[in-house]
Design a protein around this motif. Sequence first.
Motif, PDB file in Angstrom:
ATOM      1  N   LEU A 198      27.426  34.775  29.708  1.00 12.57           N
ATOM      2  CA  LEU A 198      26.158  35.050  29.028  1.00 12.57           C
ATOM      3  C   LEU A 198      25.139  35.691  29.962  1.00 12.57           C
ATOM      4  CD1 LEU A 198      26.057  31.766  26.937  1.00 12.57           C
ATOM      5  CD2 LEU A 198      26.916  34.021  26.266  1.00 12.57           C
ATOM      6  N   THR A 199      25.507  36.868  30.462  1.00 12.69           N
ATOM      7  CA  THR A 199      24.611  37.690  31.266  1.00 12.69           C
ATOM      8  C   THR A 199      23.959  38.699  30.326  1.00 12.69           C
ATOM      9  OG1 THR A 199      26.499  39.129  31.749  1.00 12.69           O
ATOM     10  CG2 THR A 199      25.961  37.446  33.390  1.00 12.69           C
ATOM     11  N   ALA A 200      23.097  39.569  30.867  1.00  9.40           N
ATOM     12  CA  ALA A 200      22.491  40.622  30.047  1.00  9.40           C
ATOM     13  C   ALA A 200      22.967  41.971  30.569  1.00  9.40           C
ATOM     14  CB  ALA A 200      20.972  40.523  30.108  1.00  9.40           C
ATOM     15  N   PRO A 201      23.818  42.669  29.865  1.00 11.23           N
ATOM     16  CA  PRO A 201      24.475  42.291  28.618  1.00 11.23           C
ATOM     17  C   PRO A 201      25.622  41.303  28.891  1.00 11.23           C
ATOM     18  CG  PRO A 201      25.297  44.433  29.308  1.00 11.23           C
ATOM     19  CD  PRO A 201      24.224  44.014  30.308  1.00 11.23           C
ATOM     20  N   PRO A 202      26.046  40.576  27.851  1.00 10.20           N
ATOM     21  CA  PRO A 202      27.141  39.610  28.030  1.00 10.20           C
ATOM     22  C   PRO A 202      28.454  40.313  28.396  1.00 10.20           C
ATOM     23  CG  PRO A 202      26.083  39.360  25.878  1.00 10.20           C
ATOM     24  CD  PRO A 202      25.532  40.586  26.499  1.00 10.20           C
ATOM     25  N   LEU A 203      29.281  39.594  29.126  1.00  6.96           N
ATOM     26  CA  LEU A 203      30.622  40.084  29.454  1.00  6.96           C
ATOM     27  C   LEU A 203      31.627  39.353  28.565  1.00  6.96           C
ATOM     28  CD1 LEU A 203      30.631  39.966  33.358  1.00  6.96           C
ATOM     29  CD2 LEU A 203      30.021  41.876  31.871  1.00  6.96           C
ATOM     30  N   LEU A 204      32.503  40.079  27.941  1.00  5.80           N
ATOM     31  CA  LEU A 204      33.558  39.485  27.128  1.00  5.80           C
ATOM     32  C   LEU A 204      34.856  39.583  27.905  1.00  5.80           C
ATOM     33  CD1 LEU A 204      34.569  38.205  24.538  1.00  5.80           C
ATOM     34  CD2 LEU A 204      34.855  40.505  23.606  1.00  5.80           C
ATOM     35  N   LEU A 205      35.336  38.445  28.385  1.00  5.94           N
ATOM     36  CA  LEU A 205      36.549  38.405  29.199  1.00  5.94           C
ATOM     37  C   LEU A 205      37.729  37.986  28.352  1.00  5.94           C
ATOM     38  CD1 LEU A 205      35.103  36.518  32.301  1.00  5.94           C
ATOM     39  CD2 LEU A 205      35.049  38.976  31.787  1.00  5.94           C
ATOM     40  N   GLN A 206      38.867  38.603  28.619  1.00  6.01           N
ATOM     41  CA  GLN A 206      40.102  38.239  27.937  1.00  6.01           C
ATOM     42  C   GLN A 206      41.194  38.060  28.982  1.00  6.01           C
ATOM     43  OE1 GLN A 206      39.623  41.549  24.966  1.00  6.01           O
ATOM     44  NE2 GLN A 206      40.219  39.893  23.579  1.00  6.01           N
ATOM     45  N   ILE A 207      42.072  37.123  28.707  1.00  7.66           N
ATOM     46  CA  ILE A 207      43.129  36.760  29.652  1.00  7.66           C
ATOM     47  C   ILE A 207      44.027  37.966  29.943  1.00  7.66           C
ATOM     48  CG2 ILE A 207      45.151  35.251  30.011  1.00  7.66           C
ATOM     49  CD1 ILE A 207      42.400  33.813  30.158  1.00  7.66           C
ATOM     50  N   ASP A 208      44.307  38.146  31.228  1.00  5.51           N
ATOM     51  CA  ASP A 208      45.199  39.191  31.753  1.00  5.51           C
ATOM     52  C   ASP A 208      44.688  40.606  31.545  1.00  5.51           C
ATOM     53  OD1 ASP A 208      46.959  37.264  32.717  1.00  5.51           O
ATOM     54  OD2 ASP A 208      48.152  37.257  30.878  1.00  5.51           O
ATOM     55  N   ARG A 209      43.387  40.760  31.274  1.00 11.47           N
ATOM     56  CA  ARG A 209      42.797  42.096  31.139  1.00 11.47           C
ATOM     57  C   ARG A 209      41.759  42.293  32.240  1.00 11.47           C
ATOM     58  NH1 ARG A 209      41.953  42.873  24.652  1.00 11.47           N
ATOM     59  NH2 ARG A 209      44.155  42.712  24.144  1.00 11.47           N
ATOM     60  N   PRO A 210      42.046  43.201  33.188  1.00 11.66           N
ATOM     61  CA  PRO A 210      41.065  43.456  34.245  1.00 11.66           C
ATOM     62  C   PRO A 210      39.750  43.919  33.616  1.00 11.66           C
ATOM     63  CG  PRO A 210      43.090  44.705  34.618  1.00 11.66           C
ATOM     64  CD  PRO A 210      43.221  44.044  33.293  1.00 11.66           C
ATOM     65  N   ASP A 211      38.645  43.595  34.260  1.00 17.35           N
ATOM     66  CA  ASP A 211      37.343  43.916  33.695  1.00 17.35           C
ATOM     67  C   ASP A 211      36.442  44.500  34.782  1.00 17.35           C
ATOM     68  OD1 ASP A 211      34.474  43.281  32.870  1.00 17.35           O
ATOM     69  OD2 ASP A 211      35.596  42.810  31.035  1.00 17.35           O
ATOM     70  N   ALA A 212      36.082  45.782  34.641  1.00 10.99           N
ATOM     71  CA  ALA A 212      35.258  46.461  35.644  1.00 10.99           C
ATOM     72  C   ALA A 212      33.863  45.840  35.732  1.00 10.99           C
ATOM     73  CB  ALA A 212      35.161  47.947  35.312  1.00 10.99           C
ATOM     74  N   LEU A 244      27.009  30.782  36.323  1.00 12.55           N
ATOM     75  CA  LEU A 244      26.436  31.549  35.223  1.00 12.55           C
ATOM     76  C   LEU A 244      26.897  30.907  33.920  1.00 12.55           C
ATOM     77  CD1 LEU A 244      27.152  35.158  36.558  1.00 12.55           C
ATOM     78  CD2 LEU A 244      24.915  34.026  36.431  1.00 12.55           C
ATOM     79  N   PRO A 245      26.012  30.814  32.937  1.00 10.22           N
ATOM     80  CA  PRO A 245      26.410  30.197  31.671  1.00 10.22           C
ATOM     81  C   PRO A 245      27.441  31.057  30.946  1.00 10.22           C
ATOM     82  CG  PRO A 245      24.230  31.162  31.479  1.00 10.22           C
ATOM     83  CD  PRO A 245      24.638  31.287  32.925  1.00 10.22           C
TER      84      PRO A 245
END
Length: 144
Positions: free
Chosen positions: A25-39, A90-91
């Motif tokens: 819950l950052t601004a903007p929020p990050l949506l993380l998914q398992i086994d998917r790299p996230d820049a 971070l929340p």
Amino acid sequence: MIDAATSALPGELIAAYRAAHYQVLTAPPLLLQIDRPDAALAALLQKHGTGCAVLLTASNPASELLAEDENAQRQAALLAELAQRGFATLPARNEAPDGGWPAELSVLVLNADAELGTDLATQFGQNAFVMIGHDATPRLALLR
């Protein structure tokens, strides 16, 4: 940690953990998914001077639904434990994409390793947690 093939957890439950959306819950929020790299996650970790993190919840231990107020108390205890140990957090929130399970409060713990994740997830009765290494790829860490 345990491999999915040897886990005592039902396959459907492991699949639900893998399919869940883990939202920081950052601004903007990050949506993380398992086994998917996230820049964006990689940039966040770099901004905070770390290459690793864990995502933890204290809600609904062993995937057994508890009352909302009980989950809130458990999550507050987890946050207090992390603060006592000096971890930056971070929340976050865990959500089932199909809405079939209530959203759970969680927390992204910066500069945390698998050992801390295992210790605290076990302490709070969880079946699993999310581990994030230097490649900024969330991975499911099964404990049962």
